[in-house]
Motif scaffolding. Structure first.
Motif, mmCIF file in Angstrom:
data_model
loop_
_atom_site.group_PDB
_atom_site.id
_atom_site.type_symbol
_atom_site.label_atom_id
_atom_site.label_comp_id
_atom_site.label_asym_id
_atom_site.label_seq_id
_atom_site.Cartn_x
_atom_site.Cartn_y
_atom_site.Cartn_z
ATOM 1 N N LEU A 70 0.829 -1.199 0.000
ATOM 2 C CA LEU A 70 0.000 0.000 0.000
ATOM 3 C C LEU A 70 0.860 1.245 0.000
ATOM 4 C CD1 LEU A 70 -2.311 -1.135 2.917
ATOM 5 C CD2 LEU A 70 -3.048 -0.895 0.540
ATOM 6 N N PRO A 71 0.342 2.351 -0.556
ATOM 7 C CA PRO A 71 1.064 3.614 -0.413
ATOM 8 C C PRO A 71 0.921 4.179 0.997
ATOM 9 C CG PRO A 71 -0.862 3.867 -1.865
ATOM 10 C CD PRO A 71 -0.804 2.435 -1.427
ATOM 11 N N ARG A 72 1.873 4.981 1.391
ATOM 12 C CA ARG A 72 1.938 5.746 2.634
ATOM 13 C C ARG A 72 2.304 4.908 3.853
ATOM 14 N NH1 ARG A 72 -2.867 9.937 2.484
ATOM 15 N NH2 ARG A 72 -1.497 11.172 3.772
ATOM 16 N N TYR A 73 1.605 3.849 4.140
ATOM 17 C CA TYR A 73 1.986 2.852 5.159
ATOM 18 C C TYR A 73 1.686 1.502 4.548
ATOM 19 C CZ TYR A 73 2.031 6.520 8.745
ATOM 20 O OH TYR A 73 2.312 7.645 9.481
ATOM 21 N N ASN A 74 2.603 0.544 4.708
ATOM 22 C CA ASN A 74 2.311 -0.780 4.155
ATOM 23 C C ASN A 74 1.486 -1.603 5.152
ATOM 24 O OD1 ASN A 74 4.034 -2.314 5.927
ATOM 25 N ND2 ASN A 74 5.793 -1.759 4.667
ATOM 26 N N GLY A 75 1.022 -2.734 4.695
ATOM 27 C CA GLY A 75 0.170 -3.582 5.524
ATOM 28 C C GLY A 75 0.812 -4.023 6.827
ATOM 29 N N HIS A 76 2.107 -4.322 6.791
ATOM 30 C CA HIS A 76 2.776 -4.731 8.030
ATOM 31 C C HIS A 76 2.825 -3.581 9.041
ATOM 32 C CE1 HIS A 76 4.719 -8.134 5.612
ATOM 33 N NE2 HIS A 76 3.884 -8.675 6.457
ATOM 34 N N GLN A 77 3.034 -2.365 8.561
ATOM 35 C CA GLN A 77 3.044 -1.208 9.460
ATOM 36 C C GLN A 77 1.652 -0.990 10.082
ATOM 37 O OE1 GLN A 77 4.629 1.371 6.353
ATOM 38 N NE2 GLN A 77 6.415 1.823 7.646
ATOM 39 N N ILE A 78 0.635 -1.135 9.275
ATOM 40 C CA ILE A 78 -0.734 -0.986 9.779
ATOM 41 C C ILE A 78 -1.040 -2.070 10.802
ATOM 42 C CG2 ILE A 78 -3.183 -1.072 9.145
ATOM 43 C CD1 ILE A 78 -2.243 0.103 6.383
ATOM 44 N N ALA A 101 5.212 -14.596 -1.069
ATOM 45 C CA ALA A 101 6.565 -14.705 -0.530
ATOM 46 C C ALA A 101 6.528 -15.186 0.914
ATOM 47 C CB ALA A 101 7.270 -13.355 -0.615
ATOM 48 N N GLN A 102 7.327 -16.168 1.219
ATOM 49 C CA GLN A 102 7.367 -16.738 2.564
ATOM 50 C C GLN A 102 7.689 -15.683 3.616
ATOM 51 O OE1 GLN A 102 6.239 -19.636 3.294
ATOM 52 N NE2 GLN A 102 6.791 -19.673 5.443
ATOM 53 N N GLU A 103 8.566 -14.731 3.284
ATOM 54 C CA GLU A 103 8.916 -13.683 4.251
ATOM 55 C C GLU A 103 7.701 -12.817 4.597
ATOM 56 O OE1 GLU A 103 10.860 -10.330 1.350
ATOM 57 O OE2 GLU A 103 11.943 -12.207 1.614
ATOM 58 N N TYR A 109 2.339 -13.259 10.265
ATOM 59 C CA TYR A 109 1.985 -14.060 11.439
ATOM 60 C C TYR A 109 2.756 -13.628 12.681
ATOM 61 C CZ TYR A 109 -1.150 -17.108 8.867
ATOM 62 O OH TYR A 109 -2.203 -17.594 8.139
ATOM 63 N N ARG A 110 3.977 -13.175 12.499
ATOM 64 C CA ARG A 110 4.737 -12.659 13.656
ATOM 65 C C ARG A 110 4.094 -11.399 14.226
ATOM 66 N NH1 ARG A 110 10.804 -13.966 11.592
ATOM 67 N NH2 ARG A 110 10.811 -16.111 12.343
ATOM 68 N N TYR A 116 -3.586 -15.477 6.507
ATOM 69 C CA TYR A 116 -2.893 -14.928 5.350
ATOM 70 C C TYR A 116 -3.447 -15.636 4.128
ATOM 71 C CZ TYR A 116 0.891 -12.977 2.547
ATOM 72 O OH TYR A 116 1.610 -12.259 1.624
ATOM 73 N N VAL A 117 -4.016 -14.871 3.201
ATOM 74 C CA VAL A 117 -4.591 -15.426 1.985
ATOM 75 C C VAL A 117 -3.932 -14.747 0.793
ATOM 76 C CG1 VAL A 117 -6.726 -15.724 0.636
ATOM 77 C CG2 VAL A 117 -6.806 -15.838 3.150
#
Length: 147
Positions: A70-78, A101-103, A109-110, A116-117
């Motif tokens: 995503l722009p501005r903040y990515n999903g992991h940040q959210i 990607a496995q990472e 999950y971490r 995760y789909v």
């Protein structure tokens, strides 16, 4: 199958208009009565979740469908901000991403994603995946109460 007593509010965080349209069509095609709200970038998602700016009166979602890229903040940040907030930390979040990607899977999950789909590229498979997510989280699983 167990049905929820009320329709639920689902926040779709998606910057791709095509994927947003396919998700909306999946809801319509399967007569999903839940309310779909859309945030088109990371900042808008955070504003919706934290009820800021134009989203001051937004409902607390019962479920978040979160893209990673995503722009501005990515999903992991959210996701990290959701999990760090006392009022939102128990909010179910499903990562719905083109990335296999496995990472990305491990990182999600971490950060305590509930699922995760990987987005299917086929329209029928995509529609089926959205329907299955909706059925599981709104009809089978028990969601936390929202205020």
């Amino acid at each position: 199958m167990i049905h929820t007593a009320r329709p639920v509010d689902i926040l779709l965080v998606e910057d791709d208009p095509g994927d947003e349209l396919m998700t909306r069509e999946a809801f319509e095609e399967h007569d999903i009565a839940n309310t779909l709200h859309v945030a088109r970038d990371g900042q808008e998602a955070l504003d919706f979740l934290f009820r800021r700016g134009a989203h001051l009166h937004a409902p607390r979602p019962d479920l978040v469908l979160l893209d990673l890229n995503l722009p501005r903040y990515n999903g992991h940040q959210i996701l990290a901000k959701i999990r760090a907030d006392a009022e939102l930390s128990d909010l179910p979040v499903v990562i719905l991403s083109t990335s296999s990607a496995q990472e990305d899977v491990v990182s999600s999950y971490r950060l305590f994603a509930n699922a995760y789909v990987t987005k299917p590229t086929d329209l029928d498979e995509f529609t089926s995946a959205v329907r299955q997510i909706d059925e599981f989280f709104t009809q089978l699983a028990r969601l936390p109460s929202r205020g």
